[in-house]
Design an enzyme around this catalytic site. Structure first.
Site, PDB file in Angstrom:
ATOM      1  N   HIS A 175      -6.505 -17.376   2.159  1.00 17.93           N
ATOM      2  CA  HIS A 175      -7.878 -17.088   2.565  1.00 17.93           C
ATOM      3  C   HIS A 175      -8.000 -16.821   4.061  1.00 17.93           C
ATOM      4  O   HIS A 175      -8.984 -16.225   4.505  1.00 17.93           O
ATOM      5  CB  HIS A 175      -8.796 -18.254   2.184  1.00 17.93           C
ATOM      6  CG  HIS A 175      -9.043 -18.359   0.707  1.00 17.93           C
ATOM      7  ND1 HIS A 175      -8.747 -19.479  -0.028  1.00 17.93           N
ATOM      8  CD2 HIS A 175      -9.543 -17.467  -0.173  1.00 17.93           C
ATOM      9  CE1 HIS A 175      -9.065 -19.278  -1.298  1.00 17.93           C
ATOM     10  NE2 HIS A 175      -9.550 -18.063  -1.407  1.00 17.93           N
ATOM     11  N   ARG A 249       8.824 -25.466  -4.356  1.00 16.20           N
ATOM     12  CA  ARG A 249       7.870 -24.543  -4.983  1.00 16.20           C
ATOM     13  C   ARG A 249       6.668 -25.346  -5.464  1.00 16.20           C
ATOM     14  O   ARG A 249       6.704 -26.003  -6.503  1.00 16.20           O
ATOM     15  CB  ARG A 249       8.513 -23.805  -6.165  1.00 16.20           C
ATOM     16  CG  ARG A 249       7.544 -22.854  -6.910  1.00 16.20           C
ATOM     17  CD  ARG A 249       7.018 -21.787  -5.987  1.00 16.20           C
ATOM     18  NE  ARG A 249       6.156 -20.809  -6.650  1.00 16.20           N
ATOM     19  CZ  ARG A 249       4.852 -20.697  -6.406  1.00 16.20           C
ATOM     20  NH1 ARG A 249       4.246 -21.527  -5.577  1.00 16.20           N
ATOM     21  NH2 ARG A 249       4.141 -19.749  -6.995  1.00 16.20           N
TER      22      ARG A 249
END
Length: 582
Positions: A175, A249
């Protein structure tokens, strides 16, 4: 699809100056129509050539980003109706204390734009689609009603309705990228009152503040959530990958769980009550098993697909893979304790739910076939140890599932719940991600429902030493090449071929690794080739390709296996180096 309906409208769209100013080149109007044809036609899979290819690339610098292409075009389309709404709002507020913004014609001038002023209470009245969805970011107020359907994260954006975007934007670092901020700015309708601006932003905690420390040598692909891989050359320094250098991850913030109060829920058979197990019970009531297994991210080597054509996903190199010794209880034993048996009627899948959650309370989830979970030959474990140590926070403490031979995405961390079901997990990561597609499929034509979720991974190998672009000096006229090789589904790597001349001639590498049971070769092989340097060569194109026990071989190039998510990248690995001459 929405995009299919949008695209025909673009050619006749007149772009407002404030959006046109953000577009590259001297002809933004043409660029929009161009982007439409580049990104949303069925011809996007063709690479093009010459001037056409350069033009397409220029256009895609603006439009083809992870989410920007999709959302930017939607923003432009919806701009006119939003400007009309602004004019209506201005008329309504003209008699009050609000500042009156200029008309749309004033946007062409260089005079800074003024906006209506709103209070937080006014923003809070706009929480539904009927009333309009308003949000704040910093001092600005936005009406995102028309954007909700375009949001790539779905309607989770409605959680911010009537309030601040900050805590939700903090969940995903993407974002903060420039193109996302620009998309949002087109929806600006006002500013907060000076009094509320002076109060400063709300004291919002960062959902990633409790993430654990990581080794500084890791190559970071994203911070929030944290995703990183070790330097590639470290992978072949040892057969077992140290915990600190095992690739990380994460999809969400790392949860901090109290091992004393932790309970694993296992759904009961045929509507029976669930079985709840503490960490201590898992360690003491069930036999401890060990398995040596390699885990590989579905996106390992995605950077090579990105080099062919941009894909959506983290730009992993060759090190989103690692090998470890895992220890814990067999999943099969735990399911038997909950009343299940092999061949259970209606039992087709085992779903796993993680305790890592976003601010909406949605956790990571995945599933595997029931027969794999119940098979004693598949060595599926509920793991609480990694390489002889307590499971690290980044790797799922206090408990995770390890499914050897299967893509890392199904090896759910911070495991909270296990459910036997007739259907796969309905998680986003099982249904709408981690699936492979034809190179002809683009984001306008993709249908995730037609492709199976990735389980076993294909045969893989990569060169870890020498590194691309390095200057090599052979010892006694010889060069040493190192790498790893692995195949999913328990298929053992039986050969690795290495070429120093771009594939004209080949050498067979020496393999090292633990002896494994046929059909249960869960761990990788490391390989080494020491061979004379080709005479009179100053540049080498080194290639490697692996062959597994089913004689599966890696494809020679990336383009034929390219897919829009950049997964399953396993073409021959290529490294170009220069040779130091005496």
């Amino acid at each position: 699809m929405l995009l299919r309906r949008i695209s025909p409208l673009l050619s006749g769209l007149q772009i407002p100056n404030r959006l046109a100013a953000r577009m590259p080149g001297s002809c933004p109007q043409a660029c929009v129509a161009w982007a439409s044809s580049c990104l949303y036609s069925k011809d996007t899979s063709s690479s093009g050539s010459g001037a056409n290819s350069r033009n397409s690339t220029s256009c895609q610098r603006w439009a083809y980003t992870t989410t920007g292409a999709l959302l930017g075009l939607g923003s432009i389309l919806l701009y006119r109706s939003r400007e009309q709404k602004l004019a209506e709002d201005n008329q309504e507020s003209a008699s009050g204390s609000h500042m009156v913004p200029p008309s749309s014609s004033d946007l062409k001038s260089s005079v800074p734009r003024s906006y209506p002023v709103y209070t937080l209470k006014e923003v809070q009245h706009h929480r539904t689609l009927a009333d309009g969805i308003w949000v704040t970011l910093g001092k600005d107020v936005f009406d995102i009603t028309e954007f909700v359907d375009l949001h790539p994260g779905g309607n989770r954006i409605l959680l911010a309705a009537g309030g601040s975007l900050e805590p939700f934007w903090a969940m995903y670092g993407v974002h903060n990228q420039k193109h996302v901020i620009e998309i949002l700015s087109a929806y600006k309708i006002g500013e907060l009152s000076p009094e509320e601006q002076a109060a400063g932003p709300a004291d919002l905690s960062d959902p990633y503040a409790q993430d654990p420390p990581r080794h500084p040598a890791l190559k970071v692909n994203s911070m929030k959530p944290f995703n990183a891989e070790p330097p590639a050359e470290m992978l072949t320094e040892a057969y077992i990958t140290p915990n600190a250098f095992f690739f990380k991850r994460n999809h969400l913030p790392v949860p901090r769980l109290d091992p004393a109060s932790y309970r694993l829920e296992v759904g009961g058979r045929m509507g029976s009550p669930s079985l709840f197990l503490s960490l201590e019970e898992l360690k003491t009531h069930f036999p401890r098993h060990e398995v040596m297994a390699t885990l590989q991210c579905a996106g390992n080597r995605r950077s090579e697909m990105n080099a062919v054509k941009p894909v959506k996903g983290l730009d992993w190199g060759i090190a989103a893979i690692g090998n470890a010794k895992w220890a814990g209880a067999q999943l099969r034993d735990v399911l038997v304790a909950a009343g299940y048996k092999e061949g259970e009627a209606g039992a087709l899948h085992v779903q796993f739910e993680g305790l890592d959650r976003d601010l909406a309370g949605t956790g990571y989830g995945a599933s595997i076939p029931y027969h794999i979970a119940m098979s004693s030959d598949h060595d599926v474990l509920l793991v609480y140890e990694m390489n002889g140590e307590e499971l690290p926070l980044d790797h799922g403490f206090p408990l995770r599932v390890i499914v050897p031979g299967v893509v890392g995405a199904r090896n759910v961390k911070w495991l909270g719940r296990i459910l036997v079901s007739t259907e796969e997990s309905q998680s986003h990561w099982q249904q709408n991600d981690y699936k492979g597609f034809s190179p002809s499929v683009d984001w306008d034509t993709v249908d995730f429902s037609v492709s199976p979720a990735i389980q076993e991974l294909p045969v893989q190998s990569a060169i870890t030493d020498p590194q691309p672009g390095t200057l090599v000096a052979g010892e006694d006229g010889k060069i040493t090449v190192k790498g790893y090789a692995w195949s999913g589904g328990g298929r053992e790597v039986v050969r690795v071929d290495v070429s120093l001349d771009g594939g004209s001639t080949w050498h067979v590498a020496n393999l090292t690794g633990e002896k494994q049971t046929p059909g249960r070769a869960w761990a990788w092989k490391l390989w080494t080739l020491t061979t004379p340097l080709p005479a009179e060569r100053t540049e080498l194109e080194i290639l490697c390709k692996a062959v597994d026990s089913s004689y599966n071989v890696q494809p020679d190039t990336v383009a034929p296996i390219w897919n829009l998510r950049g997964v399953l990248s396993n073409a021959w690995h290529r490294v170009c180096v220069s040779v130091m001459k005496d």
